[in-house]
Design a protein around this motif. Structure first.
Motif, PDB file in Angstrom:
ATOM      1  N   ASP A  39       1.018  -1.589   0.032  1.00 30.33           N
ATOM      2  CA  ASP A  39      -0.147   0.094  -0.400  1.00 30.33           C
ATOM      3  C   ASP A  39       0.896   1.312   0.364  1.00 30.33           C
ATOM      4  O   ASP A  39       0.290   2.560  -0.196  1.00 30.33           O
ATOM      5  CB  ASP A  39      -1.250   0.044   0.935  1.00 30.33           C
ATOM      6  N   LYS A  40       2.502   1.333   0.865  1.00 30.02           N
ATOM      7  CA  LYS A  40       3.456   2.179   0.347  1.00 30.02           C
ATOM      8  C   LYS A  40       3.770   2.468  -0.754  1.00 30.02           C
ATOM      9  O   LYS A  40       3.352   3.694  -1.367  1.00 30.02           O
ATOM     10  CB  LYS A  40       4.742   1.945   1.510  1.00 30.02           C
ATOM     11  N   TYR A  41       3.774   1.552  -1.913  1.00 31.42           N
ATOM     12  CA  TYR A  41       3.949   1.776  -3.150  1.00 31.42           C
ATOM     13  C   TYR A  41       3.184   2.029  -3.952  1.00 31.42           C
ATOM     14  O   TYR A  41       3.061   3.641  -4.814  1.00 31.42           O
ATOM     15  CB  TYR A  41       4.628   0.544  -3.621  1.00 31.42           C
ATOM     16  N   LEU A  42       1.838   1.711  -3.655  1.00 32.95           N
ATOM     17  CA  LEU A  42       0.707   2.389  -3.796  1.00 32.95           C
ATOM     18  C   LEU A  42       0.228   3.762  -3.891  1.00 32.95           C
ATOM     19  O   LEU A  42      -0.264   4.345  -4.652  1.00 32.95           O
ATOM     20  CB  LEU A  42      -0.507   1.727  -3.767  1.00 32.95           C
ATOM     21  N   GLU A  43       0.350   4.042  -2.417  1.00 35.45           N
ATOM     22  CA  GLU A  43       0.462   5.783  -2.459  1.00 35.45           C
ATOM     23  C   GLU A  43       1.034   6.686  -3.282  1.00 35.45           C
ATOM     24  O   GLU A  43       0.762   6.944  -3.700  1.00 35.45           O
ATOM     25  CB  GLU A  43       0.990   5.796  -1.108  1.00 35.45           C
ATOM     26  N   GLN A  44       2.245   6.446  -3.452  1.00 37.22           N
ATOM     27  CA  GLN A  44       3.213   7.076  -4.981  1.00 37.22           C
ATOM     28  C   GLN A  44       2.662   7.400  -5.990  1.00 37.22           C
ATOM     29  O   GLN A  44       2.636   7.788  -6.757  1.00 37.22           O
ATOM     30  CB  GLN A  44       4.580   6.047  -4.717  1.00 37.22           C
ATOM     31  N   ILE A  45       1.432   5.972  -6.336  1.00 39.17           N
ATOM     32  CA  ILE A  45       1.126   6.058  -7.343  1.00 39.17           C
ATOM     33  C   ILE A  45       0.062   6.882  -7.802  1.00 39.17           C
ATOM     34  O   ILE A  45      -0.241   7.446  -8.556  1.00 39.17           O
ATOM     35  CB  ILE A  45       1.475   4.365  -8.445  1.00 39.17           C
ATOM     36  N   ILE A  46      -1.211   6.466  -6.582  1.00 35.81           N
ATOM     37  CA  ILE A  46      -2.491   7.078  -6.466  1.00 35.81           C
ATOM     38  C   ILE A  46      -1.617   8.945  -6.145  1.00 35.81           C
ATOM     39  O   ILE A  46      -2.745   9.936  -6.966  1.00 35.81           O
ATOM     40  CB  ILE A  46      -3.081   6.881  -5.698  1.00 35.81           C
ATOM     41  N   HIS A  47      -1.121   9.130  -5.711  1.00 38.35           N
ATOM     42  CA  HIS A  47      -0.742  10.483  -6.000  1.00 38.35           C
ATOM     43  C   HIS A  47      -0.823  10.694  -6.827  1.00 38.35           C
ATOM     44  O   HIS A  47      -0.781  12.256  -7.143  1.00 38.35           O
ATOM     45  CB  HIS A  47       0.699  10.669  -4.553  1.00 38.35           C
ATOM     46  N   ARG A  48       0.366  10.830  -7.755  1.00 37.99           N
ATOM     47  CA  ARG A  48       0.804  11.174  -9.327  1.00 37.99           C
ATOM     48  C   ARG A  48      -0.905  10.958 -10.045  1.00 37.99           C
ATOM     49  O   ARG A  48      -1.059  12.007 -10.442  1.00 37.99           O
ATOM     50  CB  ARG A  48       1.288  10.137  -9.969  1.00 37.99           C
ATOM     51  N   LEU A  49      -1.478   9.873 -10.095  1.00 39.70           N
ATOM     52  CA  LEU A  49      -2.315   9.732 -10.586  1.00 39.70           C
ATOM     53  C   LEU A  49      -3.490  11.150 -10.683  1.00 39.70           C
ATOM     54  O   LEU A  49      -4.329  11.586 -11.009  1.00 39.70           O
ATOM     55  CB  LEU A  49      -2.913   8.682 -10.544  1.00 39.70           C
ATOM     56  N   SER A  50      -3.951  10.446  -9.022  1.00 42.74           N
ATOM     57  CA  SER A  50      -4.546  12.027  -8.578  1.00 42.74           C
ATOM     58  C   SER A  50      -4.077  13.211  -8.859  1.00 42.74           C
ATOM     59  O   SER A  50      -5.311  14.306  -9.418  1.00 42.74           O
ATOM     60  CB  SER A  50      -4.900  11.817  -7.527  1.00 42.74           C
ATOM     61  N   ARG A  51      -3.371  14.325  -8.816  1.00 43.84           N
ATOM     62  CA  ARG A  51      -2.246  14.652  -9.157  1.00 43.84           C
ATOM     63  C   ARG A  51      -2.507  14.804 -11.006  1.00 43.84           C
ATOM     64  O   ARG A  51      -2.982  16.786 -11.160  1.00 43.84           O
ATOM     65  CB  ARG A  51      -1.267  14.939  -8.897  1.00 43.84           C
ATOM     66  N   GLU A  52      -2.720  14.543 -11.473  1.00 42.08           N
ATOM     67  CA  GLU A  52      -2.822  14.850 -13.043  1.00 42.08           C
ATOM     68  C   GLU A  52      -4.479  14.373 -13.368  1.00 42.08           C
ATOM     69  O   GLU A  52      -5.073  14.732 -14.652  1.00 42.08           O
ATOM     70  CB  GLU A  52      -2.025  13.444 -13.769  1.00 42.08           C
ATOM     71  N   GLY A  53      -5.363  14.026 -11.644  1.00 43.29           N
ATOM     72  CA  GLY A  53      -6.570  14.109 -12.772  1.00 43.29           C
ATOM     73  C   GLY A  53      -7.539  13.042 -12.631  1.00 43.29           C
ATOM     74  O   GLY A  53      -8.787  13.490 -13.413  1.00 43.29           O
ATOM     75  N   LEU A  54      -6.610  11.929 -13.465  1.00 43.79           N
ATOM     76  CA  LEU A  54      -6.784  10.691 -13.800  1.00 43.79           C
ATOM     77  C   LEU A  54      -8.151   9.576 -12.253  1.00 43.79           C
ATOM     78  O   LEU A  54      -8.459   8.806 -12.948  1.00 43.79           O
ATOM     79  CB  LEU A  54      -5.845   9.638 -13.910  1.00 43.79           C
ATOM     80  N   VAL A  55      -7.635  10.224 -11.340  1.00 46.96           N
ATOM     81  CA  VAL A  55      -8.440   9.367 -10.287  1.00 46.96           C
ATOM     82  C   VAL A  55      -8.871  10.953  -9.497  1.00 46.96           C
ATOM     83  O   VAL A  55      -8.319  11.564  -9.729  1.00 46.96           O
ATOM     84  CB  VAL A  55      -7.624   8.553  -8.652  1.00 46.96           C
ATOM     85  N   ALA A  56     -10.286  10.695  -8.625  1.00 45.12           N
ATOM     86  CA  ALA A  56     -10.731  11.454  -7.671  1.00 45.12           C
ATOM     87  C   ALA A  56     -10.496  10.658  -6.429  1.00 45.12           C
ATOM     88  O   ALA A  56     -11.040   9.910  -6.327  1.00 45.12           O
ATOM     89  CB  ALA A  56     -11.942  11.720  -8.239  1.00 45.12           C
ATOM     90  N   SER A  57     -10.557  11.511  -5.052  1.00 44.82           N
ATOM     91  CA  SER A  57     -10.122  11.421  -4.122  1.00 44.82           C
ATOM     92  C   SER A  57     -11.319  12.183  -2.869  1.00 44.82           C
ATOM     93  O   SER A  57     -12.031  12.886  -3.620  1.00 44.82           O
ATOM     94  CB  SER A  57      -8.954  11.083  -3.113  1.00 44.82           C
ATOM     95  N   ALA A  58     -11.508  10.818  -1.905  1.00 44.70           N
ATOM     96  CA  ALA A  58     -12.146  11.415  -1.067  1.00 44.70           C
ATOM     97  C   ALA A  58     -11.952  10.046   0.306  1.00 44.70           C
ATOM     98  O   ALA A  58     -11.325  10.399   0.179  1.00 44.70           O
ATOM     99  CB  ALA A  58     -13.821  10.712  -1.157  1.00 44.70           C
ATOM    100  N   ARG A  59     -11.391  11.591   1.343  1.00 39.02           N
ATOM    101  CA  ARG A  59     -11.496  11.389   2.949  1.00 39.02           C
ATOM    102  C   ARG A  59     -12.779  10.722   3.597  1.00 39.02           C
ATOM    103  O   ARG A  59     -13.536  11.244   2.986  1.00 39.02           O
ATOM    104  CB  ARG A  59     -10.470  13.083   2.916  1.00 39.02           C
ATOM    105  N   GLY A  60     -11.863  10.493   4.618  1.00 41.04           N
ATOM    106  CA  GLY A  60     -13.120  10.144   5.628  1.00 41.04           C
ATOM    107  C   GLY A  60     -13.415   8.817   5.697  1.00 41.04           C
ATOM    108  O   GLY A  60     -12.531   8.262   5.069  1.00 41.04           O
ATOM    109  N   ALA A  61     -14.377   8.262   6.209  1.00 42.15           N
ATOM    110  CA  ALA A  61     -15.404   6.571   6.754  1.00 42.15           C
ATOM    111  C   ALA A  61     -15.110   6.250   5.766  1.00 42.15           C
ATOM    112  O   ALA A  61     -14.809   5.043   5.225  1.00 42.15           O
ATOM    113  CB  ALA A  61     -15.884   6.618   8.116  1.00 42.15           C
ATOM    114  N   GLN A  62     -15.534   6.977   4.413  1.00 40.95           N
ATOM    115  CA  GLN A  62     -16.610   6.454   2.672  1.00 40.95           C
ATOM    116  C   GLN A  62     -15.228   6.652   1.940  1.00 40.95           C
ATOM    117  O   GLN A  62     -16.147   6.673   0.596  1.00 40.95           O
ATOM    118  CB  GLN A  62     -17.775   6.837   3.321  1.00 40.95           C
ATOM    119  N   GLY A  63     -14.006   7.329   2.810  1.00 46.67           N
ATOM    120  CA  GLY A  63     -12.847   7.687   1.337  1.00 46.67           C
ATOM    121  C   GLY A  63     -12.288   6.624   0.316  1.00 46.67           C
ATOM    122  O   GLY A  63     -12.896   5.339   1.173  1.00 46.67           O
ATOM    123  N   GLY A  64     -11.696   7.152  -0.268  1.00 46.33           N
ATOM    124  CA  GLY A  64     -10.700   6.081  -1.318  1.00 46.33           C
ATOM    125  C   GLY A  64     -10.480   7.271  -2.046  1.00 46.33           C
ATOM    126  O   GLY A  64     -10.603   8.330  -2.279  1.00 46.33           O
TER     127      GLY A  64
END
Length: 141
Positions: A39-64
């Motif tokens: 999950d640490k490695y995926l965090e690095q990858i998802i950060h880049r994908l999120s920064r470029e707008g390929l994924v959306a994120s949400a915080r909290g209990a129902q987040g992801g």
């Protein structure tokens, strides 16, 4: 051209979100468990994908995370270039100012054909194409 672990994992991550996300957000830990990736490695990858707008994120209990668009609207090339950078087989096809030997290079034509072939495949294959191919292969049996 060799796709790095980061590129392969980014593609697996995006496919997992496409296949399991629906309209909801998926915790990164769930993707990590399904894909058997740190999950640490995926965090690095998802950060880049999120920064470029390929994924959306949400915080909290129902987040992801979830895809920002429909699976058919993502090309494999877009995903790979986001995390890998250029997919050019040689650096001289990648720069704005080619080397002094560019015009007399015997092999540049070959390298350009390789780049065109790779670009043709990755830019014309969507996440939906991969999923549909997988499902067709696994429902025929």
């Amino acid at each position: 051209m060799r796709i790095s672990t980061k590129g392969r994992y980014a593609l697996r991550l995006m496919l997992d979100l496409a296949m399991n996300g629906g309209e909801g957000f998926i915790p990164l830990k769930a993707v990590a468990q399904r894909q058997e990736i740190s999950d640490k490695y995926l965090e690095q990858i998802i950060h880049r994908l999120s920064r470029e707008g390929l994924v959306a994120s949400a915080r909290g209990a129902q987040g992801g995370y979830r895809l920002a668009r429909r699976p058919e609207d993502y090309s494999v090339g877009e995903i790979l270039r986001t995390v890998e950078g250029s997919l050019a087989p040689v650096s001289c096809l990648d720069c704005d100012t080619p080397c002094d030997k560019f015009d007399s290079c015997l092999t540049i034509g070959l390298y350009k054909k390789i780049q065109d072939a790779v670009d043709g495949v990755v830019d014309n294959t969507s996440l939906a194409d991969i999923i549909n191919e997988y499902r067709a292969k696994h429902t025929e049996a």
